[in-house]
Scaffold this motif. Structure first.
Motif, PDB file in Angstrom:
ATOM      1  N   PRO A  59       0.806  -1.222   0.000  1.00  0.00           N
ATOM      2  CA  PRO A  59       0.000   0.000   0.000  1.00  0.00           C
ATOM      3  C   PRO A  59       0.843   1.279   0.000  1.00  0.00           C
ATOM      4  CG  PRO A  59      -0.004  -1.017   2.166  1.00  0.00           C
ATOM      5  CD  PRO A  59       0.662  -1.987   1.243  1.00  0.00           C
ATOM      6  N   PHE A  60       0.343   2.295  -0.688  1.00  0.00           N
ATOM      7  CA  PHE A  60       1.122   3.530  -0.842  1.00  0.00           C
ATOM      8  C   PHE A  60       1.311   4.268   0.478  1.00  0.00           C
ATOM      9  CE2 PHE A  60      -3.301   4.713  -1.713  1.00  0.00           C
ATOM     10  CZ  PHE A  60      -3.472   5.878  -0.979  1.00  0.00           C
ATOM     11  N   PHE A  61       0.387   4.116   1.412  1.00  0.00           N
ATOM     12  CA  PHE A  61       0.543   4.783   2.700  1.00  0.00           C
ATOM     13  C   PHE A  61       1.635   4.108   3.527  1.00  0.00           C
ATOM     14  CE2 PHE A  61      -1.605   6.333   6.819  1.00  0.00           C
ATOM     15  CZ  PHE A  61      -0.986   7.564   6.724  1.00  0.00           C
ATOM     16  N   ASP A  62       1.887   2.838   3.251  1.00  0.00           N
ATOM     17  CA  ASP A  62       3.002   2.155   3.899  1.00  0.00           C
ATOM     18  C   ASP A  62       4.321   2.742   3.442  1.00  0.00           C
ATOM     19  OD1 ASP A  62       4.607   0.076   5.203  1.00  0.00           O
ATOM     20  OD2 ASP A  62       4.907  -0.678   3.175  1.00  0.00           O
ATOM     21  N   ALA A  63       4.406   3.132   2.160  1.00  0.00           N
ATOM     22  CA  ALA A  63       5.626   3.781   1.669  1.00  0.00           C
ATOM     23  C   ALA A  63       5.874   5.065   2.451  1.00  0.00           C
ATOM     24  CB  ALA A  63       5.499   4.078   0.180  1.00  0.00           C
ATOM     25  N   GLU A  64       4.826   5.840   2.672  1.00  0.00           N
ATOM     26  CA  GLU A  64       4.966   7.078   3.433  1.00  0.00           C
ATOM     27  C   GLU A  64       5.356   6.772   4.881  1.00  0.00           C
ATOM     28  OE1 GLU A  64       1.361   9.353   2.978  1.00  0.00           O
ATOM     29  OE2 GLU A  64       1.182   8.766   0.879  1.00  0.00           O
ATOM     30  N   TYR A  65       4.677   5.798   5.476  1.00  0.00           N
ATOM     31  CA  TYR A  65       4.965   5.412   6.860  1.00  0.00           C
ATOM     32  C   TYR A  65       6.418   4.962   7.015  1.00  0.00           C
ATOM     33  CZ  TYR A  65       5.040   2.369  10.988  1.00  0.00           C
ATOM     34  OH  TYR A  65       5.375   1.754  12.178  1.00  0.00           O
ATOM     35  N   THR A  66       6.899   4.182   6.067  1.00  0.00           N
ATOM     36  CA  THR A  66       8.265   3.658   6.125  1.00  0.00           C
ATOM     37  C   THR A  66       9.302   4.747   5.907  1.00  0.00           C
ATOM     38  OG1 THR A  66       7.593   1.456   5.382  1.00  0.00           O
ATOM     39  CG2 THR A  66       9.899   2.070   5.067  1.00  0.00           C
ATOM     40  N   LEU A  67       9.139   5.508   4.825  1.00  0.00           N
ATOM     41  CA  LEU A  67      10.189   6.438   4.410  1.00  0.00           C
ATOM     42  C   LEU A  67      10.127   7.779   5.130  1.00  0.00           C
ATOM     43  CD1 LEU A  67      10.055   5.519   0.636  1.00  0.00           C
ATOM     44  CD2 LEU A  67      11.760   4.806   2.317  1.00  0.00           C
ATOM     45  N   ASN A  68       9.085   8.008   5.900  1.00  0.00           N
ATOM     46  CA  ASN A  68       9.038   9.209   6.731  1.00  0.00           C
ATOM     47  C   ASN A  68       9.680   8.964   8.097  1.00  0.00           C
ATOM     48  OD1 ASN A  68       7.700  10.475   4.683  1.00  0.00           O
ATOM     49  ND2 ASN A  68       5.690  10.492   5.671  1.00  0.00           N
ATOM     50  N   ARG A  69      10.129   7.764   8.320  1.00  0.00           N
ATOM     51  CA  ARG A  69      10.771   7.411   9.601  1.00  0.00           C
ATOM     52  C   ARG A  69      12.199   6.923   9.346  1.00  0.00           C
ATOM     53  NH1 ARG A  69       8.827   3.190  12.174  1.00  0.00           N
ATOM     54  NH2 ARG A  69       8.221   2.176  10.233  1.00  0.00           N
ATOM     55  N   HIS A  70      12.748   6.238  10.319  1.00  0.00           N
ATOM     56  CA  HIS A  70      14.074   5.620  10.197  1.00  0.00           C
ATOM     57  C   HIS A  70      15.190   6.633   9.936  1.00  0.00           C
ATOM     58  CE1 HIS A  70      12.227   1.701  10.356  1.00  0.00           C
ATOM     59  NE2 HIS A  70      11.441   2.005   9.324  1.00  0.00           N
ATOM     60  N   GLY A  71      14.981   7.885  10.357  1.00  0.00           N
ATOM     61  CA  GLY A  71      16.025   8.891  10.199  1.00  0.00           C
ATOM     62  C   GLY A  71      16.245   9.308   8.763  1.00  0.00           C
ATOM     63  N   ILE A  72      15.243   9.099   7.918  1.00  0.00           N
ATOM     64  CA  ILE A  72      15.354   9.472   6.508  1.00  0.00           C
ATOM     65  C   ILE A  72      14.837  10.902   6.342  1.00  0.00           C
ATOM     66  CG2 ILE A  72      14.525   8.977   4.174  1.00  0.00           C
ATOM     67  CD1 ILE A  72      14.345   6.032   5.012  1.00  0.00           C
ATOM     68  N   TYR A  73      15.632  11.771   5.749  1.00  0.00           N
ATOM     69  CA  TYR A  73      15.240  13.160   5.575  1.00  0.00           C
ATOM     70  C   TYR A  73      14.151  13.279   4.506  1.00  0.00           C
ATOM     71  CZ  TYR A  73      19.478  14.202   8.208  1.00  0.00           C
ATOM     72  OH  TYR A  73      20.444  14.263   9.185  1.00  0.00           O
ATOM     73  N   ALA A  74      13.160  14.124   4.794  1.00  0.00           N
ATOM     74  CA  ALA A  74      12.011  14.262   3.900  1.00  0.00           C
ATOM     75  C   ALA A  74      12.406  14.746   2.513  1.00  0.00           C
ATOM     76  CB  ALA A  74      10.986  15.220   4.518  1.00  0.00           C
ATOM     77  N   ASP A  75      13.423  15.611   2.432  1.00  0.00           N
ATOM     78  CA  ASP A  75      13.794  16.171   1.132  1.00  0.00           C
ATOM     79  C   ASP A  75      14.557  15.178   0.249  1.00  0.00           C
ATOM     80  OD1 ASP A  75      16.198  16.088   2.468  1.00  0.00           O
ATOM     81  OD2 ASP A  75      16.709  18.191   2.156  1.00  0.00           O
ATOM     82  N   LYS A  76      14.781  13.977   0.750  1.00  0.00           N
ATOM     83  CA  LYS A  76      15.458  12.947  -0.040  1.00  0.00           C
ATOM     84  C   LYS A  76      14.466  12.063  -0.801  1.00  0.00           C
ATOM     85  CE  LYS A  76      19.786  13.675   1.206  1.00  0.00           C
ATOM     86  NZ  LYS A  76      20.836  14.014   0.215  1.00  0.00           N
ATOM     87  N   ILE A  77      13.174  12.208  -0.513  1.00  0.00           N
ATOM     88  CA  ILE A  77      12.175  11.309  -1.061  1.00  0.00           C
ATOM     89  C   ILE A  77      11.183  12.067  -1.929  1.00  0.00           C
ATOM     90  CG2 ILE A  77      10.490   9.514  -0.535  1.00  0.00           C
ATOM     91  CD1 ILE A  77      13.258   8.875   0.542  1.00  0.00           C
ATOM     92  N   ASP A  78      10.960  11.563  -3.144  1.00  0.00           N
ATOM     93  CA  ASP A  78       9.936  12.099  -4.043  1.00  0.00           C
ATOM     94  C   ASP A  78       8.856  11.036  -4.237  1.00  0.00           C
ATOM     95  OD1 ASP A  78      11.321  14.459  -4.421  1.00  0.00           O
ATOM     96  OD2 ASP A  78      12.318  13.784  -6.255  1.00  0.00           O
ATOM     97  N   TYR A  79       7.637  11.351  -3.776  1.00  0.00           N
ATOM     98  CA  TYR A  79       6.530  10.406  -3.897  1.00  0.00           C
ATOM     99  C   TYR A  79       5.726  10.678  -5.166  1.00  0.00           C
ATOM    100  CZ  TYR A  79       7.396   9.385   1.053  1.00  0.00           C
ATOM    101  OH  TYR A  79       7.978   9.029   2.248  1.00  0.00           O
ATOM    102  N   HIS A  80       5.339   9.598  -5.844  1.00  0.00           N
ATOM    103  CA  HIS A  80       4.494   9.702  -7.029  1.00  0.00           C
ATOM    104  C   HIS A  80       3.408   8.629  -6.936  1.00  0.00           C
ATOM    105  CE1 HIS A  80       7.160  12.477  -9.278  1.00  0.00           C
ATOM    106  NE2 HIS A  80       8.112  11.880  -8.579  1.00  0.00           N
TER     107      HIS A  80
END
Length: 294
Positions: free
Chosen positions: A238-259
């Motif tokens: 699920p796409f919300f799992d991608a957000e849940y995963t990549l918004n955590r774990h010390g990953i900076y928001a500006d490193k991720i582009d969601y489509h």
């Protein structure tokens, strides 16, 4: 120095699954999956017109995100300490976003298993929706099972396998006599190794999670960015799992582009989504190459 060591400045995830907790809806006590799946269930219910579709699709999906995090998550955490008034509010919300009956939502104790949802959403029509792509429907013989026995969207597989084999034999001139297995074939997937520690070392079972590795790589390589492509109707990742995963774990928001695309796990089977995915991929690669040349 390792002669095989290379650096890349971009990663593209198509239907990612790094932290499996958010994409494992079949584990009864996994509260996280009951949250991460809500927007996908909402999108699928919208597609099949089981919810109010008079408004804007993306606004509806965004509202389902907010409901899942701000209302459903605290409610499931409280368990039987949840008040009757708050429980009723949650039942109403789940009905509003998933299209399932309030009776069913009560029966499952507010915990909607995404795989059972695939059977329940259109049960009154005697059909199940797909896992890989919730837009697909299948008329199963047994209308009383809790979850589908087959994935309605697996009809996609043979066409892609045939096209791949033709391409490999005629264009690439690859000739072999051994059997080719799709990635999801049980002969492969049933033998996946889930341990996160080498054999022989102590290991307590847990959800597979490689997101911390991505966090480390992104910190080690400041030029790297990640593009995440997700299908709205993907009931496997699920796409919300991608957000849940990549918004955590010390990953900076500006490193991720969601489509996001109007498709499923393989969103490219829908021509407008295929074109959009191709465009977004090209733009991402060009941007990363341009930044690396500065």
């Amino acid at each position: 120095m390792d002669k095989h060591l290379i650096n890349v400045n971009g990663i593209i995830f198509v239907s990612q699954a790094l932290d499996y907790q958010g994409s494992s809806p079949y584990v009864d006590d996994n509260i996280i999956s009951y949250i991460t799946y809500i927007p996908t269930l909402a999108a699928t219910a919208w597609y099949h017109k089981k919810v109010d579709t008079s408004g804007d699709f993306e606004a509806f999906i965004d509202a389902s995100r907010q409901f899942a995090v701000d209302e459903l998550l605290p409610a499931l955490f409280k368990g039987n300490a949840l008040s009757k008034a708050d429980r009723k509010q949650i039942v109403d919300g789940l009905h509003r976003y998933t299209g399932l009956s309030k009776q069913y939502i009560e029966q499952v104790d507010l915990r909607i298993n995404a795989f059972r949802f695939a059977k329940e959403l259109l049960r009154d029509e005697g059909v199940a929706v797909g896992f890989l792509d919730g837009r697909y429907k299948l008329d199963e013989r047994d209308d009383l099972t809790a979850a589908p026995k087959q994935d309605a969207s697996k009809v996609i597989g043979p066409a892609y396998k045939a096209a791949l084999m033709k391409y490999m034999r005629t264009d690439l001139n690859v000739q072999w006599k051994r059997k080719y297995l799709n990635p999801g074939d049980p002969e492969l997937s049933d033998n996946w190794r889930w341990r996160t520690a080498p054999d022989g070392q102590g290991w307590e079972p847990r959800y597979v999670n490689t997101a911390p590795d991505l966090s480390y790589v992104l910190r080690s390589n400041p030029q790297m960015k990640v593009m995440v492509a997700s299908g709205y109707y993907d009931i496997v990742t699920p796409f919300f799992d991608a957000e849940y995963t990549l918004n955590r774990h010390g990953i900076y928001a500006d490193k991720i582009d969601y489509h996001y695309y109007h498709g499923g796990h393989m969103m490219y089977v829908h021509e407008p989504a295929r074109v959009a995915l191709l465009r977004d991929t090209r733009e991402f690669i060009k941007k990363q190459v341009s930044q690396n040349q500065r």
